[in-house]
Design an enzyme around this catalytic site. Structure first.
Site, mmCIF file in Angstrom:
data_model
loop_
_atom_site.group_PDB
_atom_site.id
_atom_site.type_symbol
_atom_site.label_atom_id
_atom_site.label_comp_id
_atom_site.label_asym_id
_atom_site.label_seq_id
_atom_site.Cartn_x
_atom_site.Cartn_y
_atom_site.Cartn_z
ATOM 1 N N THR A 155 35.378 -53.162 62.438
ATOM 2 C CA THR A 155 35.074 -51.743 62.591
ATOM 3 C C THR A 155 33.574 -51.520 62.513
ATOM 4 O O THR A 155 32.783 -52.479 62.494
ATOM 5 C CB THR A 155 35.892 -50.887 61.586
ATOM 6 O OG1 THR A 155 35.706 -49.510 61.922
ATOM 7 C CG2 THR A 155 35.479 -51.117 60.145
ATOM 8 N N LYS A 195 31.444 -53.772 65.917
ATOM 9 C CA LYS A 195 32.292 -53.981 67.098
ATOM 10 C C LYS A 195 31.544 -54.654 68.253
ATOM 11 O O LYS A 195 32.143 -55.360 69.049
ATOM 12 C CB LYS A 195 32.869 -52.646 67.574
ATOM 13 C CG LYS A 195 33.937 -52.092 66.644
ATOM 14 C CD LYS A 195 34.528 -50.814 67.201
ATOM 15 C CE LYS A 195 35.704 -50.373 66.360
ATOM 16 N NZ LYS A 195 36.435 -49.261 66.966
ATOM 17 N N GLY A 205 45.191 -37.578 66.630
ATOM 18 C CA GLY A 205 44.776 -38.973 66.753
ATOM 19 C C GLY A 205 45.594 -39.977 65.953
ATOM 20 O O GLY A 205 45.292 -41.185 65.982
#
Ligand code: ATR
Length: 286
Positions: free
Chosen positions: A74, A78, A249
């Site tokens: 993360t 990335k 989301g």
């Protein structure tokens, strides 16, 4: 140990997975993935690794030595991690971004499951993206992976709307090269209707701001906001007020993890277990 309350087994055979990032303390994945592993009978756990970027090569060596099978990546690693990997999936190569890594006999292979998780989340809700006209608000990391997966999934038109136009242009270039059949345009609101509008920006995460006009909202058949906390942003409230179907989301968050689980284990992910874990985590956070 076999914890009678959680049913989680940890012993000398336990395998390790994890997430690298900085910060990672907010991640919901350790609980979600550990429960998923153990639910399908895998003796494995998943833990956070808060690291500095100079640690990446040492960490990968340590992961190889200690038998770590796979991990998530993360913010802010990335992109930084890519030179240290041995192989990339085609999507990760196009995006230059990785959120899932598996250890193989050939080394570490990186994938990007954010966009494919987004598309799978829609398809699990009965929404096929093929042939659709899409308005994508935002052109950051999340937008890039969503745009690529939508285009590889066969959407007809992609309209990108972003505060910084140069980033929208860069994303349009990437898409045109990867999916030349998709009609891509950038810029401000148009008069056309859209099958799906997606907000991939952080607008709406705090306060009551909405990233698009009411006129545009009324022209859309489905509105998706990749924000999951708050569960209903101003954009989604306006969708409800206008009788437009909407999704937050949580689905994308769930299915990027589902796809990672399936890459690592080759098994079908226990989706309900993972969904319950995520919902509980979001509830505890709010
Ligand atoms: P992520 O990885 O979550 O996508 P990111 O790469 O930082 O995060 O991208 C954030 C996106 O939200 C960008 O599209 C950004 O617009 P810019 O490219 O102009 O920076 C958008 N964004 C963030 N705050 C915004 C705001 N207040 N108004 C409009 N767009 C905003």
């Amino acid at each position: 140990m076999n914890d009678e309350q959680t049913g989680i087994i940890i012993n000398g055979e336990t395998k390790l997975y994890g997430i690298i990032g900085n910060p990672v303390s907010h991640s919901f994945s350790p609980e979600m993935q550990t429960l998923a592993f153990q639910h399908v009978g895998l003796n494995a756990i998943y833990v956070p690794f808060p690291i500095q970027d100079k640690s990446i090569p040492h960490l990968l060596k340590a992961f190889s030595i200690t038998g770590v099978r796979g991990f998530n990546v993360t913010v802010p690693f990335k992109e930084i991690i890519i030179p240290y990997l041995d192989e990339l999936s085609s999507e990760a190569k196009i995006l230059g971004s990785v959120n899932t890594v598996i250890g193989t006999s050939e080394g570490w292979k990186g994938y990007s499951t954010d966009g494919s998780g987004f598309v799978r989340s829609l398809s699990e809700s009965g929404i096929a993206v093929s042939g659709k006209d899409v308005m994508l608000v935002g052109a950051g990391g999340a937008a890039r992976s969503i745009a690529l997966s939508l285009c590889l999934g066969g959407i007809r038109r992609l309209h990108i709307l972003n505060r910084t136009v140069s980033k929208a242009e860069k994303l349009a270039d990437t898409i045109l090269r990867a999916a030349p059949n998709v009609q891509v345009r950038i810029g401000s609101d148009s008069t056309e209707p859209y099958d799906i509008l997606i907000n991939s920006t952080s607008v709406g995460m705090h306060g009551h701001s909405c990233p698009v006009s009411d006129d545009l909202i009324r022209k859309c058949g489905l509105i998706v906001d990749i924000i999951y906390n708050p569960p209903q942003t101003s954009l989604l409230k306006k969708a409800v007020q206008n009788g437009i179907p909407q999704e937050n989301g949580l689905g994308m968050l769930l299915y990027q993890g589902v796809e990672a689980f399936e890459i690592w284990t080759g098994k079908k992910a226990p989706i309900e277990v993972m969904k319950t874990s995520l919902s509980n985590s979001v509830r505890r956070m709010s």
